[in-house]
Design a protein around this motif. Structure first.
Motif, PDB file in Angstrom:
ATOM      1  N   UNK A 105       0.702  -1.367  -0.229  1.00  0.00           N
ATOM      2  CA  UNK A 105      -0.031  -0.210   0.104  1.00  0.00           C
ATOM      3  C   UNK A 105       0.530   1.564   0.286  1.00  0.00           C
ATOM      4  N   UNK A 106       0.643   1.599  -0.739  1.00  0.00           N
ATOM      5  CA  UNK A 106       1.146   3.288  -1.371  1.00  0.00           C
ATOM      6  C   UNK A 106       1.319   3.958   0.055  1.00  0.00           C
ATOM      7  N   UNK A 107       1.854   5.194   1.168  1.00  0.00           N
ATOM      8  CA  UNK A 107       2.057   5.416   2.323  1.00  0.00           C
ATOM      9  C   UNK A 107       1.129   7.214   2.046  1.00  0.00           C
ATOM     10  N   UNK A 108      -0.025   7.476   2.824  1.00  0.00           N
ATOM     11  CA  UNK A 108      -0.445   8.703   3.048  1.00  0.00           C
ATOM     12  C   UNK A 108       0.111   9.935   3.492  1.00  0.00           C
ATOM     13  N   UNK A 109       0.049  10.729   2.959  1.00  0.00           N
ATOM     14  CA  UNK A 109       0.653  11.838   3.709  1.00  0.00           C
ATOM     15  C   UNK A 109      -0.269  12.587   4.770  1.00  0.00           C
ATOM     16  N   UNK A 110      -0.730  12.146   5.844  1.00  0.00           N
ATOM     17  CA  UNK A 110      -1.346  11.909   6.754  1.00  0.00           C
ATOM     18  C   UNK A 110      -1.647  12.926   7.834  1.00  0.00           C
ATOM     19  N   UNK A 111      -1.049  13.537   7.761  1.00  0.00           N
ATOM     20  CA  UNK A 111      -0.609  14.964   8.219  1.00  0.00           C
ATOM     21  C   UNK A 111      -0.982  16.067   7.376  1.00  0.00           C
ATOM     22  N   UNK A 183       7.339  16.609   7.010  1.00  0.00           N
ATOM     23  CA  UNK A 183       7.981  15.273   6.578  1.00  0.00           C
ATOM     24  C   UNK A 183       9.546  15.522   6.120  1.00  0.00           C
ATOM     25  N   UNK A 184       9.488  14.077   6.590  1.00  0.00           N
ATOM     26  CA  UNK A 184      11.217  13.444   5.897  1.00  0.00           C
ATOM     27  C   UNK A 184      11.711  12.690   5.568  1.00  0.00           C
ATOM     28  N   UNK A 185      12.182  13.008   4.125  1.00  0.00           N
ATOM     29  CA  UNK A 185      12.721  11.243   3.353  1.00  0.00           C
ATOM     30  C   UNK A 185      14.395  11.442   3.618  1.00  0.00           C
ATOM     31  N   UNK A 186      15.057  10.640   4.573  1.00  0.00           N
ATOM     32  CA  UNK A 186      16.281  10.303   4.752  1.00  0.00           C
ATOM     33  C   UNK A 186      16.714   9.517   3.554  1.00  0.00           C
ATOM     34  N   UNK A 187      18.093   9.632   3.366  1.00  0.00           N
ATOM     35  CA  UNK A 187      19.027   8.409   3.259  1.00  0.00           C
ATOM     36  C   UNK A 187      19.445   7.417   4.178  1.00  0.00           C
ATOM     37  N   UNK A 188      18.599   6.320   3.900  1.00  0.00           N
ATOM     38  CA  UNK A 188      19.161   4.660   4.883  1.00  0.00           C
ATOM     39  C   UNK A 188      20.406   5.455   5.864  1.00  0.00           C
ATOM     40  N   UNK A 189      21.573   5.491   5.086  1.00  0.00           N
ATOM     41  CA  UNK A 189      22.543   5.320   6.083  1.00  0.00           C
ATOM     42  C   UNK A 189      22.612   6.504   6.701  1.00  0.00           C
ATOM     43  N   UNK A 190      21.763   7.972   6.761  1.00  0.00           N
ATOM     44  CA  UNK A 190      21.960   8.441   7.234  1.00  0.00           C
ATOM     45  C   UNK A 190      20.851   8.987   8.771  1.00  0.00           C
ATOM     46  N   UNK A 216      15.194   5.881   1.895  1.00  0.00           N
ATOM     47  CA  UNK A 216      14.869   5.602   0.909  1.00  0.00           C
ATOM     48  C   UNK A 216      16.011   5.081   0.158  1.00  0.00           C
ATOM     49  N   UNK A 217      16.396   4.576  -1.050  1.00  0.00           N
ATOM     50  CA  UNK A 217      17.743   4.614  -0.770  1.00  0.00           C
ATOM     51  C   UNK A 217      17.675   4.856  -2.589  1.00  0.00           C
ATOM     52  N   UNK A 218      19.105   4.245  -3.045  1.00  0.00           N
ATOM     53  CA  UNK A 218      18.888   5.125  -4.526  1.00  0.00           C
ATOM     54  C   UNK A 218      18.285   3.495  -5.606  1.00  0.00           C
ATOM     55  N   UNK A 219      17.520   3.987  -6.943  1.00  0.00           N
ATOM     56  CA  UNK A 219      17.272   2.965  -7.624  1.00  0.00           C
ATOM     57  C   UNK A 219      18.129   1.787  -7.630  1.00  0.00           C
ATOM     58  N   UNK A 220      19.584   1.433  -7.185  1.00  0.00           N
ATOM     59  CA  UNK A 220      20.023   0.480  -7.570  1.00  0.00           C
ATOM     60  C   UNK A 220      20.603   0.186  -8.588  1.00  0.00           C
ATOM     61  N   UNK A 282       6.129   8.291  -1.651  1.00  0.00           N
ATOM     62  CA  UNK A 282       5.559   6.852  -2.065  1.00  0.00           C
ATOM     63  C   UNK A 282       6.433   5.103  -1.581  1.00  0.00           C
ATOM     64  N   UNK A 283       7.839   5.494  -2.517  1.00  0.00           N
ATOM     65  CA  UNK A 283       8.469   4.202  -2.406  1.00  0.00           C
ATOM     66  C   UNK A 283       9.666   4.068  -0.959  1.00  0.00           C
ATOM     67  N   UNK A 284       9.489   4.764   0.011  1.00  0.00           N
ATOM     68  CA  UNK A 284      10.102   5.016   0.994  1.00  0.00           C
ATOM     69  C   UNK A 284       8.947   3.683   2.269  1.00  0.00           C
ATOM     70  N   UNK A 285       9.918   3.710   3.520  1.00  0.00           N
ATOM     71  CA  UNK A 285       9.646   3.286   4.164  1.00  0.00           C
ATOM     72  C   UNK A 285       9.246   3.940   5.986  1.00  0.00           C
ATOM     73  N   UNK A 286       8.669   2.946   6.868  1.00  0.00           N
ATOM     74  CA  UNK A 286       8.467   3.820   7.458  1.00  0.00           C
ATOM     75  C   UNK A 286      10.026   4.005   8.570  1.00  0.00           C
TER      76      UNK A 286
END
Length: 404
Positions: A105-111, A183-190, A216-220, A282-286
């Motif tokens: 499921x695509x995460x919603x911008x719930x706030x 909202x903050x989408x950060x690189x997994x290593x950071x 989220x990570x890069x496209x890989x 949408x492609x990120x992880x919580x």
């Protein structure tokens, strides 16, 4: 997957080889095969397969971040380190298609989100700031902090590393004190470094109420026996859906020691960043901040029950179009609206006692009480005359002349 890879799958496509000298050059099957040799057999096999196209830093990073596909049944143990060696069941070089779609499921911008994408925002305006400042301009950190402190609706950040203590404090104050969605989408290593700085600020439940952090990570690059994850290199911040600032500025070193440039833009160009952020989200992880900081998550408020409205008894199908009374089981007198088929001239006869809004049934009742006969209701408009009372005779004077 790269567009060039997708075109290769098309049966009607003749795969034209694009040389490295052309700007269109992007995907190379030789380079992919050389990477497999590097990860399987080391630097020597890599250089023998193809000329060295990677820097020493990239070689080290690729070997460090590569994850081999798991052959075990438990998905939790999914990714093994490349140091454990290649699988004994497969040692060749393959060309494999790896789908990129997901059924999660695509995460919603719930706030909250401004939701102004697609609306014309005006002419694009651009301002550039640098460190060290030029021409007595503001410091880049001052520009960023002012934008956060003046935000009214939402602050959305895409960043590889977010560790500046003062900027993080501004974000927490905006979410807890002014109710701004952050909202903050950060690189997994950071992520670990961000959580460490938040712990120093003693984050509590009020700070997390309007704060969402995801990773989220890069496209890989998918290989036949593992995947190179890549990294998130975008650096920008959306404010209220109408301003965007991009550049490197969210660490103390960037604003104090490094030479840096940031760009602030407003207008129609913001739509591109708005769309990009929602795609990354949408492609990120919580990242569960309540669990990370050992804070009890507040209970979700129960939905407010809607008052039950008793359905109205439907009118009978056989009801006349004239006004009638219908008594149902609840002893409610329902009336069918009557059409007004009376002639306005009747109001002159009745003195407009009932007005022009009465129904035909009411008009009929009134005419009966005033002595209208059946003929009158049939269209003969004359009053009844009492036959027992003869018309008054004219009185005559002594001369025999009539008088009134």
């Amino acid at each position: 997957m790269a567009e060039s890879q997708l075109r290769c799958i098309d049966d009607q496509h003749v795969n034209e080889k694009i040389p490295e000298s052309r700007p269109e050059f992007y995907y190379s099957e030789e380079q992919r095969a050389a990477l497999e040799q590097l990860l399987r057999n080391g630097d020597g096999a890599f250089k023998m397969r193809l000329k060295d196209f990677l820097s020493a830093r990239e070689v080290k990073l690729i070997r460090k971040t590569f994850h081999e596909y798991s052959t075990e049944s438990d998905p939790e143990d999914g990714e093994r380190d490349a140091s454990k060696g290649p699988s004994s069941a497969d040692s060749g070089v393959h060309s494999t298609y790896w789908p990129q779609m997901s059924d999660t499921e695509v995460p919603s911008l719930d706030i909250g989100w401004p939701g102004s994408s697609g609306v014309y925002k005006g002419v694009t305006r651009v301002s550039v700031y640098s460190h060290p400042p030029k021409e007595s301009g503001p410091h880049i950190k001052e520009v960023v902090r002012r934008l956060i402190q003046e935000a009214q609706k939402v602050v959305a950040i895409v960043m590889d590393l977010l560790t500046d203590l003062q900027i993080i404090q501004d974000l927490l104050d905006s979410s807890s004190r002014r109710g701004v969605a952050v909202y903050a989408v950060l690189e997994a290593g950071g992520v670990a470094h961000f959580l460490d700085m938040c712990s120093r600020l003693q984050v509590n439940a009020m700070h997390l109420r309007k704060l969402r952090v995801r990773t989220v990570r890069g496209t890989g690059l998918a290989l036949s026996f593992g995947k190179l994850p890549g990294s998130l290199s975008s650096k920008y911040m959306l404010v209220d859906g109408d301003k965007v600032v991009f550049g490197t500025y969210f660490t103390w070193s960037c604003s104090r020691m490094d030479r840096n440039t940031i760009t602030v833009m407003s207008g129609q160009i913001v739509d591109s960043f708005d769309t990009d952020f929602r795609e990354l989200y949408a492609v990120s992880e919580q990242v569960d901040l309540y669990r990370e900081f050992n804070i009890t998550k507040p209970p979700v408020p129960a939905p407010v029950a809607k008052p039950q409205v008793e359905p109205t008894q439907p009118l009978p199908v056989s009801a006349s179009r004239f006004q009638v009374s219908v008594n149902d089981s609840r002893q409610i007198d329902l009336k069918v609206p009557a059409h007004k088929y009376h002639n306005p001239k009747y109001s002159l006869v009745f003195g407009n006692s009932r007005g022009l809004t009465g129904s035909l049934q009411d008009l009929s009742t009134t005419t009966d009480s005033l002595g209208w006969g059946q003929n009158e209701r049939d269209g003969h408009h004359h009053l009844k005359v009492d036959q027992a009372s003869p018309p008054a005779a004219e009185e005559k004077d002594e001369d025999g002349k009539g008088s009134l």
